[in-house]
Structure formats: C-alpha cells, structure tokens
Write a protein that holds these residues in place. Structure first.
Motif, PDB file in Angstrom:
ATOM      1  N   ASP A 156       0.672  -1.206   0.137  1.00 53.38           N
ATOM      2  CA  ASP A 156      -0.111   0.116  -0.080  1.00 53.38           C
ATOM      3  C   ASP A 156       0.957   1.199   0.251  1.00 53.38           C
ATOM      4  OD1 ASP A 156      -2.018  -1.328  -0.023  1.00 53.38           O
ATOM      5  OD2 ASP A 156      -2.875  -0.986   2.208  1.00 53.38           O
ATOM      6  N   GLU A 157       1.952   1.367   0.802  1.00 53.69           N
ATOM      7  CA  GLU A 157       2.880   2.290   0.771  1.00 53.69           C
ATOM      8  C   GLU A 157       3.310   2.741  -0.408  1.00 53.69           C
ATOM      9  OE1 GLU A 157       5.368   5.523   2.482  1.00 53.69           O
ATOM     10  OE2 GLU A 157       3.459   4.306   3.176  1.00 53.69           O
ATOM     11  N   VAL A 158       3.702   1.794  -1.173  1.00 58.83           N
ATOM     12  CA  VAL A 158       4.223   2.070  -2.718  1.00 58.83           C
ATOM     13  C   VAL A 158       3.099   2.327  -3.535  1.00 58.83           C
ATOM     14  CG1 VAL A 158       5.470   0.632  -4.564  1.00 58.83           C
ATOM     15  CG2 VAL A 158       6.055   0.014  -2.305  1.00 58.83           C
ATOM     16  N   ASP A 159       2.018   1.835  -3.440  1.00 58.07           N
ATOM     17  CA  ASP A 159       0.948   2.325  -4.249  1.00 58.07           C
ATOM     18  C   ASP A 159       0.402   3.613  -4.076  1.00 58.07           C
ATOM     19  OD1 ASP A 159       0.640  -0.321  -5.451  1.00 58.07           O
ATOM     20  OD2 ASP A 159      -1.012  -0.764  -4.308  1.00 58.07           O
ATOM     21  N   ILE A 160       0.517   3.953  -2.653  1.00 58.04           N
ATOM     22  CA  ILE A 160       0.076   5.435  -2.408  1.00 58.04           C
ATOM     23  C   ILE A 160       1.076   6.450  -2.942  1.00 58.04           C
ATOM     24  CG2 ILE A 160      -0.050   6.955  -0.429  1.00 58.04           C
ATOM     25  CD1 ILE A 160      -1.257   4.993   1.123  1.00 58.04           C
ATOM     26  N   ARG A 161       2.556   5.956  -2.875  1.00 56.71           N
ATOM     27  CA  ARG A 161       3.587   7.002  -3.388  1.00 56.71           C
ATOM     28  C   ARG A 161       3.566   6.749  -4.777  1.00 56.71           C
ATOM     29  NH1 ARG A 161       7.146   8.634   0.169  1.00 56.71           N
ATOM     30  NH2 ARG A 161       6.782   7.747   2.448  1.00 56.71           N
ATOM     31  N   LEU A 162       3.092   5.999  -5.718  1.00 51.15           N
ATOM     32  CA  LEU A 162       2.900   6.115  -6.990  1.00 51.15           C
ATOM     33  C   LEU A 162       1.648   6.309  -7.682  1.00 51.15           C
ATOM     34  CD1 LEU A 162       4.995   2.629  -7.773  1.00 51.15           C
ATOM     35  CD2 LEU A 162       5.788   5.014  -8.096  1.00 51.15           C
ATOM     36  N   PHE A 163       0.788   5.968  -6.837  1.00 50.17           N
ATOM     37  CA  PHE A 163      -0.777   6.323  -7.600  1.00 50.17           C
ATOM     38  C   PHE A 163      -1.517   6.739  -6.596  1.00 50.17           C
ATOM     39  CE2 PHE A 163       1.042   1.734  -9.139  1.00 50.17           C
ATOM     40  CZ  PHE A 163       1.396   2.432 -10.418  1.00 50.17           C
ATOM     41  N   GLY A 164      -1.220   7.057  -5.422  1.00 43.07           N
ATOM     42  CA  GLY A 164      -2.158   7.716  -4.479  1.00 43.07           C
ATOM     43  C   GLY A 164      -3.406   6.778  -3.851  1.00 43.07           C
ATOM     44  N   THR A 165      -3.420   5.450  -3.907  1.00 42.62           N
ATOM     45  CA  THR A 165      -4.435   4.462  -3.209  1.00 42.62           C
ATOM     46  C   THR A 165      -3.697   3.566  -2.733  1.00 42.62           C
ATOM     47  OG1 THR A 165      -4.865   3.388  -5.182  1.00 42.62           O
ATOM     48  CG2 THR A 165      -5.902   5.392  -5.348  1.00 42.62           C
ATOM     49  N   SER A 179      -5.260  -0.517   2.320  1.00 45.54           N
ATOM     50  CA  SER A 179      -5.730  -0.131   3.713  1.00 45.54           C
ATOM     51  C   SER A 179      -5.596   1.225   3.839  1.00 45.54           C
ATOM     52  CB  SER A 179      -4.509  -1.148   4.663  1.00 45.54           C
ATOM     53  OG  SER A 179      -4.800  -2.200   4.389  1.00 45.54           O
ATOM     54  N   ALA A 180      -5.538   2.010   2.828  1.00 45.76           N
ATOM     55  CA  ALA A 180      -5.450   3.648   2.957  1.00 45.76           C
ATOM     56  C   ALA A 180      -6.470   4.216   3.846  1.00 45.76           C
ATOM     57  CB  ALA A 180      -5.509   4.069   1.592  1.00 45.76           C
ATOM     58  N   PRO A 181      -6.590   5.159   4.415  1.00 45.20           N
ATOM     59  CA  PRO A 181      -5.154   5.906   4.427  1.00 45.20           C
ATOM     60  C   PRO A 181      -4.358   5.345   5.533  1.00 45.20           C
ATOM     61  CG  PRO A 181      -6.932   6.673   5.696  1.00 45.20           C
ATOM     62  CD  PRO A 181      -7.712   5.816   5.111  1.00 45.20           C
ATOM     63  N   LEU A 182      -3.206   5.824   5.200  1.00 41.07           N
ATOM     64  CA  LEU A 182      -1.877   5.295   6.189  1.00 41.07           C
ATOM     65  C   LEU A 182      -1.215   6.560   6.623  1.00 41.07           C
ATOM     66  CD1 LEU A 182       0.084   2.752   3.897  1.00 41.07           C
ATOM     67  CD2 LEU A 182      -1.467   2.427   5.825  1.00 41.07           C
ATOM     68  N   PRO A 183      -0.678   6.249   7.864  1.00 36.52           N
ATOM     69  CA  PRO A 183      -0.040   7.658   8.436  1.00 36.52           C
ATOM     70  C   PRO A 183       1.210   8.144   7.652  1.00 36.52           C
ATOM     71  CG  PRO A 183       0.592   5.370   9.545  1.00 36.52           C
ATOM     72  CD  PRO A 183      -0.248   5.290   8.474  1.00 36.52           C
ATOM     73  N   PRO A 184       1.805   9.123   8.035  1.00 36.08           N
ATOM     74  CA  PRO A 184       3.067   9.708   7.348  1.00 36.08           C
ATOM     75  C   PRO A 184       4.222   8.794   7.403  1.00 36.08           C
ATOM     76  CG  PRO A 184       1.935  11.301   8.822  1.00 36.08           C
ATOM     77  CD  PRO A 184       1.290  10.008   9.013  1.00 36.08           C
ATOM     78  N   ARG A 185       5.243   9.035   6.680  1.00 33.60           N
ATOM     79  CA  ARG A 185       6.052   7.996   6.673  1.00 33.60           C
ATOM     80  C   ARG A 185       7.024   7.986   8.028  1.00 33.60           C
ATOM     81  NH1 ARG A 185      11.202   8.397   2.169  1.00 33.60           N
ATOM     82  NH2 ARG A 185      12.601   7.180   3.377  1.00 33.60           N
ATOM     83  N   ARG A 186       7.150   7.008   8.405  1.00 37.15           N
ATOM     84  CA  ARG A 186       8.059   6.847   9.777  1.00 37.15           C
ATOM     85  C   ARG A 186       9.473   6.432   9.715  1.00 37.15           C
ATOM     86  NH1 ARG A 186       3.111   3.315  12.165  1.00 37.15           N
ATOM     87  NH2 ARG A 186       1.512   5.092  12.583  1.00 37.15           N
ATOM     88  N   GLN A 187      10.283   7.428   9.914  1.00 34.78           N
ATOM     89  CA  GLN A 187      11.654   6.850   9.757  1.00 34.78           C
ATOM     90  C   GLN A 187      12.590   7.591  10.485  1.00 34.78           C
ATOM     91  OE1 GLN A 187      12.337   6.165   5.472  1.00 34.78           O
ATOM     92  NE2 GLN A 187      14.381   6.819   5.438  1.00 34.78           N
TER      93      GLN A 187
END
Length: 273
Positions: free
Chosen positions: A253-262, A265-273
């Motif tokens: 999902d993280e990859v999909d959100i970054r590439l396509f916006g969906t 299990s979205a919405p996901l929290p901000p990137r944790r790093q």
C-alpha cells in the motif's frame, strides 16, 4: 517475508526468540530474519521499496509502543529508527492484530467483507478493526486493544493450552469448564466491539484458533446473549503467517500510495523513519 510488487512471496525466514528476550535480542533476531530473506532472494538492501514491521501493543505516530506491551523493555525501542540506519526505503511500524486483520481481508477468510473484527485469541488477547474497507487505528493507535480489560485469563503456555483444548475435545469435564470460562470472558470484549461497530464478520485468529472447532460455537452463543445482532464468525485460514502477510500488504500500500495515491488499507500514517 519478502514479496514482489504483485504481492507474491519470494522468500521468508524465521528467527526465534524466547518470551522474555530483551530488546537487543529481539532486534538482532529481526535483523537476522531480514538478512536471511534478502540473501535467499539474491537481493540487497537497495532493492527494497517499502518495509513494515509488526509489533505487539498499540503503536503511536512515532512507531513506538509506549502505552503498554508484554515485551520486556520494548517501550524504549523505535524499530523504524533501528532499521532506518540501514535501509533507505520508507518504514512503517504497526500492531500485530491490525496487520492480521488486513491479511484476512487480503488473502484470508474475510475477502468478501468490508466491516471486520479480527480477534486474536491466544496467550494474548487483542483485535484488529476494518470498517468500510479501511484499517482503523484510533486516535492514539490503541483501537481494538481489548486485552487491556485483563480478560480473559489464560493458561501458562501454548503447550498447556493445547492440552486443555485437546482434553475438552475428548470430554474431560474440568477442561470443558475451563474452555467455557475462557469463552465467556473473551465474549465480553468481543461483544463490546460488535455492539459498537456492527461488523459483518468476526475472524477468530491467534494460537487458539487452531481449536476453532470447540471455540466458535460457544462464542457465538455468548454473543447471541450479549449482542443485538451477531455477525458471522469464522476461523482464520492464515495461521501464524497472518501478521507477516498483513505487513506485506501495508508495504505494498505504501508503494501504491506513493506511485498512484491509493492502497487497500489507506489512509496510512505519514512516513515513519
């Protein structure tokens, strides 16, 4: 578990720890499992696009389990920070029950539902909640933490629990009484979620789901006594791989959100790093 961008598992590895293992031992085991996975797939750290770590206890916005956890010393640990020193990929940390719920909707017995309560029944008790197709974490990440009720009481170990369930199945009266007491306690927390959320399905997972043949029917009877409407109750089909599979889904999902916006299990929290 390591998967390609289609979600197909390429390689998996396990590294065991004892229940009383300290944080250093656990983090070392995690590092070993990741290294084994990458080596088995012929890949290196730069090939990873996203990482998700599953942990016990509610996870806050920083990726820590600060409220409570049965793992010794774990409230002082930041897994994303630990892995961020070696991996450039975005890193998420999520509660194990929530990940198991995601896995059941992705590849398990709840693929036909958008409103799901995943119930982890075992040495620990907790729940993962999916409402309208979206994983719900709650304001502080503690949604579904019915284990905080201190119910139900469990036996000393998985082996002892397996013996109790086996004895109950064979007709031992004392064991059957213990199972009924456990189910009554378990139903209290489950009923609270059912009355609040009115889910389509309750999925029973965790170690005790291996004894679903003697758990599901009495659980349903208790819920009929406590709830206005009883959802369908199903046993997990994913076993002890559910948490890792849910972690893979969130990484995808993280990859999909970054590439396509969906993402599933979205919405996901901000990137944790």
């Amino acid at each position: 578990m390591l998967a390609d961008l289609d979600g197909t598992v390429i390689h998996s590895a396990r590294s065991a720890v004892t229940p009383d293992a300290d944080p250093v031992t656990r983090l070392t085991a995690m590092d070993t499992a990741i290294a084994d996975c990458l080596a088995g797939a012929g890949m290196d750290a730069d090939d990873l696009w996203a990482i998700t770590v599953g942990v016990t206890g509610p996870v806050d916005a920083t990726g820590r389990t600060t409220l409570f956890t049965p793992l010794p010393g774990w409230t002082s640990v930041n897994p994303a920070e630990h892995l961020g020193a070696r991996f450039a990929a975005p890193i998420q940390v999520e509660n194990d029950c929530k990940l198991a719920a995601v896995a059941e909707r992705w590849h398990g017995v709840a693929r036909d539902a958008d409103d799901i309560v995943y119930l982890m029944a075992g040495m620990r008790t907790g729940a993962g909640l999916i409402i309208d197709g979206t994983l719900r974490r709650g304001y502080g990440g503690a949604a579904g933490e019915i284990g905080a009720l201190r119910l139900p009481a469990t036996v000393a170990s998985d082996d002892a629990a397996a013996w109790v369930f086996s004895a109950a199945r064979a007709g031992d009266k004392a064991a059957q009484t213990a199972v009924r007491r456990y189910v009554r306690d378990l139903a209290v927390g489950t009923a609270a979620l059912v009355l609040t959320l009115d889910p389509q399905i309750v999925v029973v997972g965790g170690g005790y789901s291996r004894s679903a043949d003697i758990l599901l029917e009495p659980l349903e009877r208790e819920l009929q006594r406590l709830c206005l409407r009883v959802p369908e109750i199903r046993a997990s089909s994913l076993g002890d791989e559910s948490v890792a599979l849910g972690a893979l889904r969130l990484a995808l999902d993280e990859v999909d959100i970054r590439l396509f916006g969906t993402g599933l299990s979205a919405p996901l929290p901000p990137r944790r790093q």
